[in-house]
Write an enzyme that holds these catalytic residues in place. Sequence first.
Site, PDB file in Angstrom:
ATOM      1  N   GLU A 421     154.731  76.552 -39.618  1.00 35.10           N
ATOM      2  CA  GLU A 421     155.099  76.285 -40.998  1.00 35.10           C
ATOM      3  C   GLU A 421     154.632  77.429 -41.891  1.00 35.10           C
ATOM      4  OE1 GLU A 421     152.825  72.979 -42.325  1.00 35.10           O
ATOM      5  OE2 GLU A 421     153.402  73.186 -44.414  1.00 35.10           O
ATOM      6  N   ASP A 496     150.488  72.226 -40.901  1.00 31.50           N
ATOM      7  CA  ASP A 496     149.228  71.817 -41.512  1.00 31.50           C
ATOM      8  C   ASP A 496     149.060  70.318 -41.408  1.00 31.50           C
ATOM      9  OD1 ASP A 496     148.731  74.382 -42.204  1.00 31.50           O
ATOM     10  OD2 ASP A 496     149.469  74.212 -44.271  1.00 31.50           O
ATOM     11  N   ASP A 498     148.546  68.091 -43.475  1.00 29.29           N
ATOM     12  CA  ASP A 498     148.652  67.404 -44.760  1.00 29.29           C
ATOM     13  C   ASP A 498     150.018  66.738 -44.883  1.00 29.29           C
ATOM     14  OD1 ASP A 498     150.362  69.492 -45.090  1.00 29.29           O
ATOM     15  OD2 ASP A 498     149.208  70.493 -46.665  1.00 29.29           O
ATOM     16  N   ASP A 500     152.692  67.497 -46.651  1.00 29.22           N
ATOM     17  CA  ASP A 500     153.829  68.412 -46.504  1.00 29.22           C
ATOM     18  C   ASP A 500     154.032  68.815 -45.055  1.00 29.22           C
ATOM     19  OD1 ASP A 500     154.651  68.381 -49.073  1.00 29.22           O
ATOM     20  OD2 ASP A 500     153.554  70.197 -49.669  1.00 29.22           O
TER      21      ASP A 500
END
Length: 765
Positions: A421, A496, A498, A500
Site C-alpha cells: 500500500e 498498514d 489501520d 484504511d
Amino acid sequence: MSEEYTGADIKVLEGLEAVRLRPGMYIGDTYERGYHHLLNEVIDNAIDEALAGYCSNITITLHSDGSASVVDDGRGIPVDIHPTEGISTLEVVMTRLHAGGKFDKGVYKVSGGLHGVGVSVVNALSEWLEATIWRDGKEYFMRFERGKPVTTLVEKGSCLKRGTSVRFLPDKTIFEDVKDFDFSIVQNRAKELAYLNPDVVLKVVNENTGKEKSFKYSGGIKDYVIALSHGKKPVFNTPIYFKTSKEDLIIEVSLIYVDDYTENLLSYVNNINTVEGGTHVVGFRTALTRSVVSYAQRNGLLKKEQIIGEDTREGLVCVISLKIPNPQFEGQTKTKLGNSEIKSVMETCLFEFFSRYFEENPAVAKTIVGKCLEAARGREAARKARELVRRKGVLDSFSLPGKLADCQTEDVEKAELFIVEGESAGGSAKQARDRNFQAVLPLKGKILNAEKAKLHKIFDFEEIKALIAALGIRFDTNGALDASKVRYGKVIIMTDADVDGSHIMTLLLTFLYRHVRELILQERVFVAQPPLYRIKTGRKEQYIKDEKGLVRVLIDNFYSIWHEEPNGQNMIRNVLEKYMEERLRIRELRDIDSSVEGILVARDILINGAIPEKWTVLFNNGDDVVIQSESKFTTMRVGVNRRFFDSISVGHMDRLASMVSLPVVFSNNKTGSKVRIDTVDELYYFVYTEGSKSISITRFKGLGEMNPDQLWETTMNPQTRSLVKVTIGEAMHADEVFSTLMGEDVEPRKKFIEENYDVVTNLDV
Ligand code: 1YM
C-alpha cells in the site's frame, strides 16, 4: 429406508486414540474452523434425524462456561445393548470411530458432516461431553471425558418428551489457539441449515448475552435466494423454483436475476457448501445456457449477438441443493462434488424443467433472454476494450508494469509478490526485499470497487492493470481471466494495520475473490503481518507483532519492579498474560478502556436491567450502554453495544478473570512497600501502569515508519515473518461482509470495519 433400528446396522471400525493423536486428519485443522466443525458434526446428527422425518426442532446453545449444546426432539440415540459390543448403543456411537449408520445406504439417506466423521470424534476431542437421551418414556444420561466414559448409562427417571441433547467442551489442549465459539459463525450456519431444511426450526442461544434467535424458512432455498438478492433489484418478481426426487436423489434449485453484473451461486450437497462447485454446478450451468439459447432461437430473439454460458451468469442469484447418498468430495478443500453421473442427471432434468418453465412463463423468459443479450453486448464491448489495451501493450506479458520491482528467480513456486500500500511503503519494501525471489508492486490509494465495477470497466484502472500484468494473468478464449500462468507462488498483501489499510486489503481481496478466485483456491494469497507495536526501553528498540508480545514485555517489566506475596511465586503470571492480551485487544479494537467488571455489569444491564450500586448509568437505549465507576487507580467508563457480546469472547475473559485468586499483595523489589489488589480491574491497571514505566509504547501506524532492515526482519523474511493464508470460507458470510463493505454507503462501511476490525483482518474470504 428401514424405520426399525437394529444395533447390527452399526459398523465398528477403530479406536479414538488415533483421533487425539492426529485431530487434523479428522476435522481438517485444530483452529477456529476445526473447533466449529465439532459443533457442526453434532448439529448434523440432529439434522439427519430431521431428514429422516423424526425431528423438527433443534436448539443450539453457547453456554457461558465455553461449552456448547445441541438439543433435538427426535427419537433419541438408542440406549439398548449393542449386539456385538455388549455396551449401550449410545456408548458405541460416542466411543467408536465411524460407528453410526452413516455409511450404510439403508440407514441414512444422506451422510452428514464434511468429513462425515461422526460424533465420536467430537467426544474424543472434548474435555468432557454429556449426552442426555429422552426415549421410551425415560431420561438417560452419560458423561465422557476426553472420549472415555466416566459414568455408566444412568437412568434418571421418567419423562414424556423424546430427543437427544449433546453438550461438550472442546479440549483446550488440542485447540490451543481457539478461545470460544463465535456466535456469528454458529448463527450463520444455523441460518444456512434453516434455508436448506425448511421443515426444521433452528434456534441459537448465546448464554453470554442472553441473545436468542430462531430460524425457520418455510420457503426453503427460495427464501434463501430472496435473502441473497436483498438490496439488489430483481428483474422479475418471484424466484424460479424446482424440486425433484429421483430414486435416492433429491435435487432443488432456485434462482432469480438481479440488476447486477456478478454471479452469486451457492451450491450444497447434503447441506455442505460446495465452494469449489463440481459436477452438479456444471450440469446446472449447461442446462441453463442450453435452455436460454434454445428459447431465444425458437422465438427469434437472437439477432447479431450470440449468447454463451458466461452471459447467463451475469446477475444470476442461485442456490442449488442436492441430497445424495454417496457424495464424493474432491478438490483442495474437499468442497467439490466429483460424482460424474450427477452432471448428466442435473443437465437432463433441469433442461426439461427450464424449457417447460419458459414456455409457460414467456414474460420471465423474455426478461432473462434480454438480460443475457445485454451481458453479451457488454462482453463484446469488453473484448474490444481489451483489444485496445492489448494493442497498446499494457497487458502484454513482456511489458510488466513500470513500478513493479520484479524478482530474479524463474521458479514460480519460489517467487513471491508483495502488493504494498502506497508508494513510500513500496519504496521501503523494495529496499528491504531479497530480490532473488521477492517482487514488490506498490499500489496507490483506493484501487476500485470490484463489487460494483463491471469487468471491462476494471481495465480502466491503472492499478488493476498493473496488478493483472504483474501477476501474469491472461485472458482465456472466452475472455475470462485465467490464472494458470501466474508468475508467483505466493501473492502477499501488505498493508498498514489501520482502517484504511484494511479497507485496501478488502478491496484487493474482493477483486481477487470476484475475478481471480482461482488464485485463492490455489491457496496462493496471503496477508502479511507487520508488527503492531514499537517499544523503546532506553536505547533499545523492539518491534512487537501483537498483543501477546506486548503483554509479555509489560509483565516482564512489571515483575522486575514488583513481586507477588508470598515472595517470588508469580502465581498469576500465566492467567494474567492471557487476560491482559484479551483486554488490550478489546481496547485496541473498540477504543474503549474496558473494565471487566464494567463489561459484565453492562451485559447484565442489557439483559435484565440490574444495576449494582458502584456503577452509574450515563446512557442506556437498550442497545448501547455507557456506565461509570470510581476505582482505586482511575475512573472507569465503559460503553458497549449489544453486538459487542457476540463478536468477541467476553465469556472467555470472564473465565480468565475468575481464575485469578484475589486479593493479592505485591511488594516493591527495591523499597519493600506493599500494594493490595482487590479486583481484576485494579490488577490490570496496576500491572499495565507499572509495567509500562520507563518504556515507551507506540501503537505502530504504518509500514512507512520502519526502516528497510526492520521491515525485512519483521514482515518479509521467510525465516522470521508470519503470514496468514486467505481461504474461501463460508460463502454466505463472505458475501455479507463484501456487500456491507462494498455497498454504496460509505459510513456503514467505515463503521463496519472499525467494529469488526478483527473480522476484517482475519477475513476468511
Ligand atoms: C444432538 C444431536 O444425535 N440425534 C439423534 C441421533 C441418532 C438418532 C436420533 C437415531 C438414529 C437411528 C435410530 C437410526 C443416532 N443414532 C445413531 C445410531 N442429536 C442426535 N437422533 N434411532 C435414533 O439411524 O436408525 C447414530 S446417531 F447409530 F445409534 F443409530
